[in-house]
Design a protein around this motif. Structure first.
Motif, PDB file in Angstrom:
ATOM      1  N   THR A  88      32.045 -26.365  -4.050  1.00  0.00           N
ATOM      2  CA  THR A  88      32.404 -25.533  -2.782  1.00  0.00           C
ATOM      3  C   THR A  88      31.531 -26.221  -2.248  1.00  0.00           C
ATOM      4  O   THR A  88      31.106 -25.001  -0.757  1.00  0.00           O
ATOM      5  CB  THR A  88      32.396 -24.130  -3.644  1.00  0.00           C
ATOM      6  N   VAL A  89      30.106 -25.639  -2.491  1.00  0.00           N
ATOM      7  CA  VAL A  89      28.856 -26.294  -1.332  1.00  0.00           C
ATOM      8  C   VAL A  89      29.157 -27.425  -0.811  1.00  0.00           C
ATOM      9  O   VAL A  89      29.395 -27.348   0.281  1.00  0.00           O
ATOM     10  CB  VAL A  89      27.729 -26.106  -2.364  1.00  0.00           C
ATOM     11  N   LEU A  90      29.981 -28.390  -1.159  1.00  0.00           N
ATOM     12  CA  LEU A  90      29.734 -29.664  -0.753  1.00  0.00           C
ATOM     13  C   LEU A  90      31.257 -29.224   0.387  1.00  0.00           C
ATOM     14  O   LEU A  90      30.640 -29.740   1.563  1.00  0.00           O
ATOM     15  CB  LEU A  90      30.552 -30.492  -1.816  1.00  0.00           C
ATOM     16  N   ALA A  91      32.136 -28.699  -0.038  1.00  0.00           N
ATOM     17  CA  ALA A  91      33.711 -28.466   0.270  1.00  0.00           C
ATOM     18  C   ALA A  91      32.951 -27.573   1.745  1.00  0.00           C
ATOM     19  O   ALA A  91      33.798 -27.991   3.205  1.00  0.00           O
ATOM     20  CB  ALA A  91      34.594 -27.173   0.029  1.00  0.00           C
ATOM     21  N   GLN A  92      31.939 -26.580   1.497  1.00  0.00           N
ATOM     22  CA  GLN A  92      31.347 -26.243   2.990  1.00  0.00           C
ATOM     23  C   GLN A  92      30.827 -26.893   3.454  1.00  0.00           C
ATOM     24  O   GLN A  92      30.707 -26.789   5.646  1.00  0.00           O
ATOM     25  CB  GLN A  92      30.680 -24.977   2.571  1.00  0.00           C
ATOM     26  N   LEU A  93      29.844 -28.006   2.982  1.00  0.00           N
ATOM     27  CA  LEU A  93      28.674 -28.734   4.194  1.00  0.00           C
ATOM     28  C   LEU A  93      29.964 -29.726   5.280  1.00  0.00           C
ATOM     29  O   LEU A  93      29.975 -29.630   5.888  1.00  0.00           O
ATOM     30  CB  LEU A  93      27.959 -28.857   2.962  1.00  0.00           C
ATOM     31  N   SER A  94      30.978 -30.444   4.324  1.00  0.00           N
ATOM     32  CA  SER A  94      31.893 -31.308   5.119  1.00  0.00           C
ATOM     33  C   SER A  94      32.392 -30.418   6.149  1.00  0.00           C
ATOM     34  O   SER A  94      32.524 -31.071   7.091  1.00  0.00           O
ATOM     35  CB  SER A  94      32.744 -31.480   4.205  1.00  0.00           C
ATOM     36  N   SER A  95      33.044 -29.643   5.484  1.00  0.00           N
ATOM     37  CA  SER A  95      33.549 -28.590   7.001  1.00  0.00           C
ATOM     38  C   SER A  95      32.379 -28.122   8.175  1.00  0.00           C
ATOM     39  O   SER A  95      32.954 -28.382   8.441  1.00  0.00           O
ATOM     40  CB  SER A  95      34.208 -27.329   6.100  1.00  0.00           C
ATOM     41  N   ASP A  96      31.175 -28.220   7.622  1.00  0.00           N
ATOM     42  CA  ASP A  96      30.854 -27.280   8.833  1.00  0.00           C
ATOM     43  C   ASP A  96      30.025 -28.601   9.403  1.00  0.00           C
ATOM     44  O   ASP A  96      30.204 -28.712  11.033  1.00  0.00           O
ATOM     45  CB  ASP A  96      29.045 -27.400   8.138  1.00  0.00           C
ATOM     46  N   LEU A  97      30.603 -30.280   9.227  1.00  0.00           N
ATOM     47  CA  LEU A  97      29.902 -31.564   9.636  1.00  0.00           C
ATOM     48  C   LEU A  97      30.400 -31.514  10.377  1.00  0.00           C
ATOM     49  O   LEU A  97      30.542 -32.600  11.339  1.00  0.00           O
ATOM     50  CB  LEU A  97      29.754 -32.316   8.733  1.00  0.00           C
ATOM     51  N   LEU A  98      32.013 -31.481   9.789  1.00  0.00           N
ATOM     52  CA  LEU A  98      33.277 -31.604  11.049  1.00  0.00           C
ATOM     53  C   LEU A  98      33.274 -30.692  12.125  1.00  0.00           C
ATOM     54  O   LEU A  98      33.480 -30.933  13.397  1.00  0.00           O
ATOM     55  CB  LEU A  98      34.013 -31.405  10.607  1.00  0.00           C
ATOM     56  N   VAL A  99      32.661 -28.954  12.186  1.00  0.00           N
ATOM     57  CA  VAL A  99      32.680 -28.699  13.274  1.00  0.00           C
ATOM     58  C   VAL A  99      31.457 -28.970  14.508  1.00  0.00           C
ATOM     59  O   VAL A  99      31.613 -29.310  16.072  1.00  0.00           O
ATOM     60  CB  VAL A  99      32.301 -27.239  12.926  1.00  0.00           C
ATOM     61  N   VAL A 100      30.236 -29.817  13.359  1.00  0.00           N
ATOM     62  CA  VAL A 100      29.245 -29.877  14.669  1.00  0.00           C
ATOM     63  C   VAL A 100      29.789 -31.601  14.844  1.00  0.00           C
ATOM     64  O   VAL A 100      29.335 -31.832  16.292  1.00  0.00           O
ATOM     65  CB  VAL A 100      28.462 -30.778  13.005  1.00  0.00           C
TER      66      VAL A 100
END
Length: 288
Positions: free
Chosen positions: A128-140
């Motif tokens: 779950t944490v990994l999915a959120q981090l990956s999503s945040d990195l895509l936004v960046v």
């Protein structure tokens, strides 16, 4: 509670080579300051003069007096200092597998068993944490260059926090900007983060290494360049420095495979300690 025994002290004497000046180059004031700031210890107390009042004898006495975990902390701090002195004086390592031997001793003193080694596969991290981090990195990645830089620094702080690495966001000292800091295996690291089109070159690496050298002798650095590093720049930068490097592909592999960031960075640190190379890809350290 494990303590340093006679055989352990023989190993410690071999590793630290007191007569070579790794500890003896301390002035009395510098040694007192080091032990007070790093370990909260008055090394010049009478309790540590049982085997003689020389600096080396005081350190030996201290290591044999305290319990194993405290001795392990002291050994790690002293080893970091030894590494810095070695680099500054251009000394080559003459103890075979020195870092591995120290790591094994520290691990046992801290309550572990068996020799430490780089695992072929790192433990997985929370999906779950990994999915959120990956999503945040895509936004960046979709931001314009100027806001992207600030967003990338915030993302990295959130990532280090998620992995429990006591992150601190960007801060400014007189005449310089630090992109952040974190703690890895009880050691402080300062962070340089870049997201640009060009590869990071030797000049950038040398500039950041200079920042590391201006800090306390035990401070290390992580240079995280999303675009990567030029081969010529890495060669020109050289070996045996106080920093490790990570690029965007490393970051992607860490998140995609669910690797634990601490394990990734510690594997990089170990490879740098063994071979002097600041940059080794995650996929080479942890082959699939």
């Amino acid at each position: 509670m494990a303590k340093l025994g006679i055989i352990d002290m023989m190993l410690v004497n071999d590793l630290f080579q007191w007569e070579a000046g790794y500890i003896l180059d301390f002035s009395n004031n510098r040694m007192a300051e080091f032990f007070a700031s790093e370990l909260g210890v008055d090394i010049y107390a009478e309790a540590y003069a049982k085997n003689g009042s020389s600096k080396a004898n005081r350190v030996r006495c201290y290591l044999q007096t305290v319990d194993g975990k405290v001795a392990a902390t002291a050994l790690k701090a002293l080893w970091a200092y030894r590494q810095v002195i070695s680099e500054r004086m251009g000394r080559t390592e003459n103890v075979v597998d020195a870092k591995s031997k120290l790591s094994d001793l520290v691990r046992r003193l801290e309550g572990g068993t068996g020799p430490a080694s780089s695992p072929p596969v790192a433990p997985k991290f929370d999906k779950t944490v990994l999915a959120q981090l990956s999503s945040d990195l895509l936004v960046v990645s979709k931001l314009a260059p100027q806001p992207r830089g600030f967003a990338f620094e915030k993302f990295l702080k959130d990532m280090f926090d998620a992995y429990g690495m006591v992150a601190r966001g960007s801060f400014r000292l007189t005449g310089e900007q630090i992109d952040g800091s974190f703690v890895l295996s009880d050691e402080p690291y300062i962070l340089e983060a870049r997201w640009q089109n060009a590869y990071t070159d030797a000049a950038d690496l040398h500039a950041f290494h200079g920042k590391c050298e201006e800090k306390a002798s035990w401070t290390r650095g992580l240079f995280l360049s999303q675009s990567g590093f030029s081969e010529q720049g890495l060669v020109a930068f050289g070996k045996g420095k106080r920093l490790i490097c990570m690029d965007g592909l490393d970051l992607f592999d860490t998140l995609r495979r669910g690797l634990h960031l601490q394990d990734v960075l510690l594997a990089k640190v170990r490879r740098a300690g063994e071979h002097g190379t600041p940059f080794v890809r995650v996929r080479d350290l942890f082959p699939e």
